[in-house]
Enzyme design. Sequence first.
Site, PDB file in Angstrom:
ATOM      1  NE  ARG A   1      44.642  41.939  39.801  1.00 14.28           N
ATOM      2  CZ  ARG A   1      44.292  41.099  40.235  1.00 14.28           C
ATOM      3  NH1 ARG A   1      44.120  41.394  40.932  1.00 14.28           N
ATOM      4  NH2 ARG A   1      45.449  40.062  40.501  1.00 14.28           N
TER       5      ARG A   1
ATOM      6  CB  SER B   1      34.833  50.567  39.374  1.00 15.58           C
ATOM      7  OG  SER B   1      35.950  49.494  39.653  1.00 15.58           O
TER       8      SER B   1
ATOM      9  CB  THR C   1      34.555  40.162  37.610  1.00 14.63           C
ATOM     10  OG1 THR C   1      33.138  41.231  37.180  1.00 14.63           O
ATOM     11  CG2 THR C   1      34.271  39.063  37.090  1.00 14.63           C
TER      12      THR C   1
ATOM     13  CG  ASP D   1      34.642  55.978  27.965  1.00 22.33           C
ATOM     14  OD1 ASP D   1      35.459  55.323  27.187  1.00 22.33           O
ATOM     15  OD2 ASP D   1      34.338  55.493  29.601  1.00 22.33           O
TER      16      ASP D   1
END
Lengths: 500, 500
Positions: free
Chosen positions: B205, B209, B213, B266
Site C-alpha cells: 500500500r 505516495s 498497487t 534511501d
Amino acid sequence: MKHQVNKLVFKRLGIDTQHEHFAYMREDCQVCISEGFEALTRIRVTNGKKSIVASLNVVRSQILKTGEISLSESAIQALGIEEGASVTVSHLHPIDSLGYVRSKIFGNELTSGQFQMIIKDIVDGNYSNIHLSAFITACAGSRMQIDEIISLTEAMIDTGHKMHWPGQCIVDKHCIGGLPGNRTTPIIVSIVSAFGLTMPKTSSRAITSPAGTADTMEVITPVTLTMEQIKRVVEKEGGCIAWGGTAMLSPADDILIKVEKALDIDSEGQLIASVLSKKVSAGSGHVIIDMPVGETAKLRSIEAANLLKVQMEKVAHAIGLKLKVVITDGAQPVGRGIGPALEARDVLAVLRNAPDAPVDLRERALLLAGELLELSGKVDAGEGNDLARKILDSGKAYDKFLAICQAQGGFSEPKVAKYRHQIKAESDGVVVKVDNRRLSKVAKLAGAPDDKASGVDFLTPIGTKVEQGQILYVVYAESKGELEYALEYLSSQKGIIEIA
Amino acid sequence: MKHQVNKLVFKRLGIDTQHEHFAYMREDCQVCISEGFEALTRIRVTNGKKSIVASLNVVRSQILKTGEISLSESAIQALGIEEGASVTVSHLHPIDSLGYVRSKIFGNELTSGQFQMIIKDIVDGNYSNIHLSAFITACAGSRMQIDEIISLTEAMIDTGHKMHWPGQCIVDKHCIGGLPGNRTTPIIVSIVSAFGLTMPKTSSRAITSPAGTADTMEVITPVTLTMEQIKRVVEKEGGCIAWGGTAMLSPADDILIKVEKALDIDSEGQLIASVLSKKVSAGSGHVIIDMPVGETAKLRSIEAANLLKVQMEKVAHAIGLKLKVVITDGAQPVGRGIGPALEARDVLAVLRNAPDAPVDLRERALLLAGELLELSGKVDAGEGNDLARKILDSGKAYDKFLAICQAQGGFSEPKVAKYRHQIKAESDGVVVKVDNRRLSKVAKLAGAPDDKASGVDFLTPIGTKVEQGQILYVVYAESKGELEYALEYLSSQKGIIEIA
C-alpha cells in the site's frame, strides 16, 4: 498528509521518556487515522504560544478517553501545561535541518550555519532519538573536518547558558576518558586558587565509572549547589569543586551524550565540541587537558592521543580558548582508591602531605597545576611545577581546600566500608600490567558510586615486586551481598593484575 | 551495574510504540533505582521461556501500583503475556552484534556472519531505534562493499518467511522508486499468467505516495487475503495481485524501512537487500526491475541508475536470482490517473483495449511484460514484446484479469469522485517539464490514497502543444474541504507543469 488541526484535552499519565518528547493519543483520534501510524509519526503539539514536536504513541485502551491526549514528562515541562488544559495537535512540517543531517550522512561537509540550525533544533527537542543517532553516526569515524568541529563547538556554545565570574583569569582543567582514581581536580583547584587564580570547577557525577569528581567530593562536602551558591563560594575563595549537573552549559551536548552512551561510541569531533563548548560556557579562558594513554584507557596509543591533541588545540585556538593538552600515563589507576570515599581519602592524604600519600597522585596533580599556573600567564615558563609544589608543601593548598569546603557547606572525613576482601598474588614476580576497565568494574559491582565507601584499594602499581600471598588489592563494600557479587565476578576473571 | 532480578506483575496500558519494545516501571522500583535512568536504560523482560529486550520508561504517577510493570503492545505480543501474569526483569548483558555496528560506524567492512548476527538481533527486537538508526546511517552513502550487500541480503532472506508456489517458473516485477500512475503491475500479471507463467504478485500500500498497487487494485477487487487464499488464487489462475502486508517476507527490512522513512533516506545497499530479499522469500526465481529515471523521480540520472543496476545484478547473481533491470523514462507520470480509482480506470482501459487507453501505460506494461516473458526462458529473445502485445490485444489478458479478480473475491468498476477542479494553461506553448513530486502532493492533499476516488488526472504529457486556457490536469476529491485544501496548496505553487 491531511493538515487538520485537532483540539484535545491534556491528561497526565506521568510517563518519563527522557529528552525525547512523546504524545499519547487514542487510536480513534483524527491524527492517528489521517497520518497513519506506520511511519513513526511525529506531530506538532501547541499550548498557547508554546509548541513542541513529539513522537506519537497510539493508545489502545481506556487510559485515555475520547478527546484526551497525554504527553511525556519532558513534553509537559517544555509546554508548561496543566492537567485539563486544551492543546492543539497538527501536522508536522518538515524540519529543515534534517536535510543537513542527510547531507552529512551522504558524506558532504556542513557549513557553520547548518550546524547552528541542527544544534538549535536538537536543543528545541525537534529531533527524535532516530535523528540524533543518525547525526552522531554520520559525524563519527573521522568524518568531520576540523572546520566542522569548530562549527559544532560554536553552535553548542551559542545554545548554552553562559557563566560569568569575578576575576580576570578564569582557569579550568579536564580529563579525557577517566582513569580510575585519577582525582587530581580537588588538589589542583586548591593549589591554583591558593595562588590567586579563579577556578570555578564544576564536575560531573559518574555515569559509567565507579566515581566522578562530584561523587568523590560529596563524601567530604556538599556539592549540589545552586548557581547563586556556587557564585558566592567562588567570590569568597576564588575556587569551588561543585556538581555541574544543572548548569545547562551545553544542552545539545547533554542530549547527544545520552544517545552516544546508548550507542557506546565516542567520536573525536563530538568529544572535542562537548568538552570545549562546556569550558567556554563555564566562563573559562585557560584550560589544561589531562589525556591519559594506556592499553585499557580511553586513548590507547600516543598516536591517537596526539591526533586528538592537535585537533583539540586547533579548535581551541579558533574559539579563542587558551588550551594545553598534557599527555599522561594511563596504564594503571592513579593513587590507590577507586570509589568515592577511597579516592577522597587519597586526595586528603596528598593535601595534608601525609607520609603515606600516594606519590603518583601527588605528582600528577603538581604536573597539571604547574602547567595551569604557567598557562595563566601569571607564572613564567618552567616555574609552575616548583611553585605548585611550594604551595602544596606549605599547607596553603590544604587551607584553601578546607576554606572551600566550609564555603560549600562544611567538611567531613570519608567513611570506611564495613566489608572487605583481599585479593592476593598467586605467585612471586613483578606487576607488569593492570586492567583499568575490569578493576573499575569490580569497584562498581561492589557498590560504587552509589555506596560511597565501596570500591577497590589498589596497592601494587606496575613495577612492584610481589611475593606469592601478598595483597594486590582490597575490595570494599558497604553490604555483604555486594561484596559477594563483586567476588563472584572476580572468580571468573584472570589477570586483572598481571604478574610476570 | 547491579544485576538484581525483579519479579513484577504485568498490567496492560495499551500503548503501541510500534516495533521498539518499551517497559513502563515505577520510579521507586529496584531496577529504576539501581540502573539509573540517565542512560536510556534497556532491560531484559522474561515471561516463562520467552524473553525480550525493552527500553525503559519511568512512570511517575499512579497508573502503575507498586510491584506492577507495563509493556508496549509489541512487547506484549512478543512475550505472549496476559494481564496479571508475573514477569522477571533483569539487567541487560551487552548485545554482541552492536559491536559490529560500531565497527561499521568506524568504517570497517563486516563479514557475512556479522550481518547474520545483526539482522537476527533486529528481528528479535534487540535493537532500539537508536541502534537501528546508527546501523542504517553507517551503511548509507556508498559505505557498503558489494560483498556486504550480498551478506545483508542473505541475512534478510534467512530470517524471513519463505513462500512456495506450484509451477516451475515463478516470476515477479518490481519498480524502484514509484512514479505517479506507473501502474503496470496488474497488466503485466494478466499478460504473463495468461501465457502460463506463475506470477504470485503481492504489492504494498502507499506509505508516502498517493497510491500503491494494493490501493489501486482494492478499488476493483479484494486484496487483503490470507496466505491460504492467495495460494488458492494462484493455484487456480497462475497469478494474483494481492496485498503483501502480512507475509513477513523480510521482517528485518520491515523494521529498518520504518526507521529509513523517519530519516527520509534511501541507501543503495539497504534498498538492494530490501527488494531482492523479499523477492527470494516470495519464491520468485525471475525478476524484472523497472527503474524510472527523471529529475523528480527517485533516480535522477542515468549514471545513478546504471550504478544501482550493476550492483543489483551482482547481488542477484550471487544469491541465484535471474534478474533484469529495465531503465525507463521517469520524467513524468505514466498514464493519466494519479490516485487509486483514477489509476484503476487507466489499467482497465488498457486491459480492455479501449481506444482512449493511455498509450504510455500500455507500452510500458508491454515492454516489461515482454522482458519478463524472455527472462523466464520460455520465450526467445526478441519475441517477448510481440507476444505480450498479442496476448493483450486478443483480450486474453483481460479475461485473465477478470478471472483473477473473481478468484480474489469479485470485480467492481472504479467510482468517480464528486468534486473536481480543472487547472488550465496560462499561456500557449509546449509542455516541457512535469514535477512528479508536487503532482503527487496535490493528489495526496486531495485525499488519496484513503479517499479512493480522489487524486489527479494528468492530461498533457511532455511534448503536448497547449493553448492558453486548455486543461492541463484535473483535481478530483471526495469532499469539498479536501478539494479546497489541495487548491490552497496549488495557489502557492508555480510551474508544476512547465510550458515553454
